[in-house]
Every structure is written in structure tokens, then in C-alpha cells.
Design an enzyme around this catalytic site. Structure first.
Site, mmCIF file in Angstrom:
data_model
loop_
_atom_site.group_PDB
_atom_site.id
_atom_site.type_symbol
_atom_site.label_atom_id
_atom_site.label_comp_id
_atom_site.label_asym_id
_atom_site.label_seq_id
_atom_site.Cartn_x
_atom_site.Cartn_y
_atom_site.Cartn_z
ATOM 1 C CG ASN A 77 -1.957 1.060 1.247
ATOM 2 O OD1 ASN A 77 -2.350 1.534 2.308
ATOM 3 N ND2 ASN A 77 -2.457 1.442 0.097
ATOM 4 C CE1 TYR A 110 -7.394 10.814 3.983
ATOM 5 C CE2 TYR A 110 -5.252 11.883 4.085
ATOM 6 C CZ TYR A 110 -6.199 11.042 4.636
ATOM 7 O OH TYR A 110 -5.960 10.444 5.838
ATOM 8 C CD GLU A 119 -9.197 9.095 6.682
ATOM 9 O OE1 GLU A 119 -8.077 8.797 6.253
ATOM 10 O OE2 GLU A 119 -10.028 8.271 7.074
ATOM 11 C CE1 TYR A 121 -9.639 8.629 2.057
ATOM 12 C CE2 TYR A 121 -11.470 8.865 3.589
ATOM 13 C CZ TYR A 121 -10.235 8.333 3.275
ATOM 14 O OH TYR A 121 -9.606 7.500 4.155
ATOM 15 C CD GLU A 216 -4.628 4.314 -0.431
ATOM 16 O OE1 GLU A 216 -4.454 3.328 0.306
ATOM 17 O OE2 GLU A 216 -5.398 5.249 -0.156
#
Length: 229
Positions: A77, A110, A119, A121, A216
């Protein structure tokens, strides 16, 4: 923040908040296998880069708001991007470049807030996994001429910018997504999304932390070169 399943979406990018800044973050990171995780400022922009070192990842900060990312190995990742710290509630973000994922990946605005710890997005494009498939739907909104699905979910006792914590994730996912696989560009008016979230009972915190345009990859491969302004 592993986006590729919202249940695991936070893990990798969360980890980026713990990455130690380089001794001289103004120096361009050299692209190499295992480019070390770091965060700081470069060429007038904030950047965050994190990898679990399981795949082969090459991240380079270029002039201005540009970064270049290549990853391979279909393992591990990684996430990185450029933007601002602190973020704001009224920034109009422009991005352009190329985005070519093979497998699980995404391209998104983000960020984090404190007081409350949230958090968030705004997903513009993604690879083989739709992040809207595993969170609670809160409706939809039209921003900058496109429809976005609004979603939320909880993260319990997970890493955050304030250590292990329980917090919410807020999502806007473009539907349909911008096509990956080549040239990509767009504009994100964050106020449009934040106001829609508020109308749906999703209230961001009063203190903004970083706000970046991130790429990502998760057990995948691909490349992206993105300029943020």
C-alpha cells in the site's frame, strides 16, 4: 489509508501522519525503490508520502504543485500527494496530469480536521474498486457540473493524526468517475462538498489539518503525474 475497501481505507494514509519529515524537506525526493515515507513542504506546497515498503514505489516531488508517482509489484500500500497545510473550507482546487492505475487505486482530495476529528475524501477517479460500495449513503450533490455520492462511515480505535482514535470518515465519490488511464484534469470546490455534507448532518471539525490531492495504490501497479494548484 487504504481506500480500496472503505473498511480498510484509512490504514495506509493514516500511517502517513506518523511519517517523520525529511531533514531538509525542501530538497526534492529522489525516485527510487523504497522512497522513504516523509511529509513536509516542497516548492511552496505541502506534501505527504507514505509506503509500507511491500511493493516497489517511486515518488518524486517536482517543481510547484507537481508530483510524480510510479508503483509496481501488485503488493503493498502506498499513497502520496501535494496540497496545503492547513486546509481551508473554501478552497477551489485545480488538478491536471495523467493517472494510469492497474487495479485498486484512487485519485482524491484528501484531508483531516480537528475539533471534531474527521477524515475526508472527495474522490475524482479510481481503479477497479468503487469506494462508495462499503459506506452509508447520505444522498448526492452536484458540484462543478458533476454528480457525487455522499457517504459516511466510522473508524473505531484506528490510527489518525492524533494517534489511535475513533472518528468519522466523510466521502464524496464522483459518479461517474473521471476516466482513468491517461490524461485527467478537474476542479474541486471543497465548499460545495462541505456544505452538502453539513446539510446531510455531516459536520467537519473547526480546525483544518492538511488538504492534498492524493494518489493511492493498493496491491496494484500504475503511474500518476499530477499538478495541483
Amino acid at each position: 489509508m487504504k481506500l480500496l475497501s472503505i473498511v480498510t481505507a484509512a490504514t495506509a494514509l493514516f500511517s502517513s501522519v506518523f511519517a517523520a519529515p525529511s531533514a531538509d524537506p525542501s530538497v526534492e525526493l529522489e525516485a527510487r525503490a523504497g522512497t522513504p515515507s516523509s511529509a513536509g513542504t516542497h516548492s511552496g506546497y505541502y506534501y505527504s508520502w507514505w509506503t509500507d515498503n511491500q511493493g516497489t514505489a517511486y515518488y518524486t516531488n517536482e517543481n510547484g504543485g507537481t508530483y510524480n508517482l510510479q508503483w509496481s509489484g501488485n503488493n503493498g500500500n502506498l499513497v502520496g500527494g501535494k496540497g496545503w497545510n492547513p486546509g481551508t473550507a473554501n478552497r477551489v482546487i485545480n488538478y491536471n496530469g495523467t493517472y494510469q492505475p492497474n487495479g485498486n487505486s484512487y485519485l482524491a482530495v484528501y484531508g483531516w480536521t480537528r475539533n471534531a476529528l474527521i477524515e475526508y475524501y472527495v474522490v475524482e477517479s479510481y481503479g477497479s474498486y468503487n469506494p462508495a460500495s462499503a459506506a452509508q449513503s447520505k444522498g448526492s450533490v452536484t458540484c462543478n457540473g458533476a454528480r457525487y455520492d455522499i457517504l459516511s462511515t466510522w473508524r473505531n480505535n484506528q490510527p489518525s493524526i492524533d494517534g489511535t482514535a475513533t472518528f468519522q470518515q466523510f466521502w464524496s465519490v464522483r459518479n461517474p468517475k473521471r476516466n482513468p488511464g491517461g490524461a485527467i484534469s478537474g476542479t474541486v470546490d471543497v465548499a460545495c462538498h462541505f456544505n452538502a455534507w453539513r446539510s446531510a448532518g455531516m459536520n467537519l471539525g473547526s480546525n483544518h489539518n492538511y488538504q492534498i490531492v492524493a494518489t493511492e495504490g493498493y496491491f496494484s501497479s500504475g503511474q500518476a503525474k499530477i499538478t495541483v494548484s
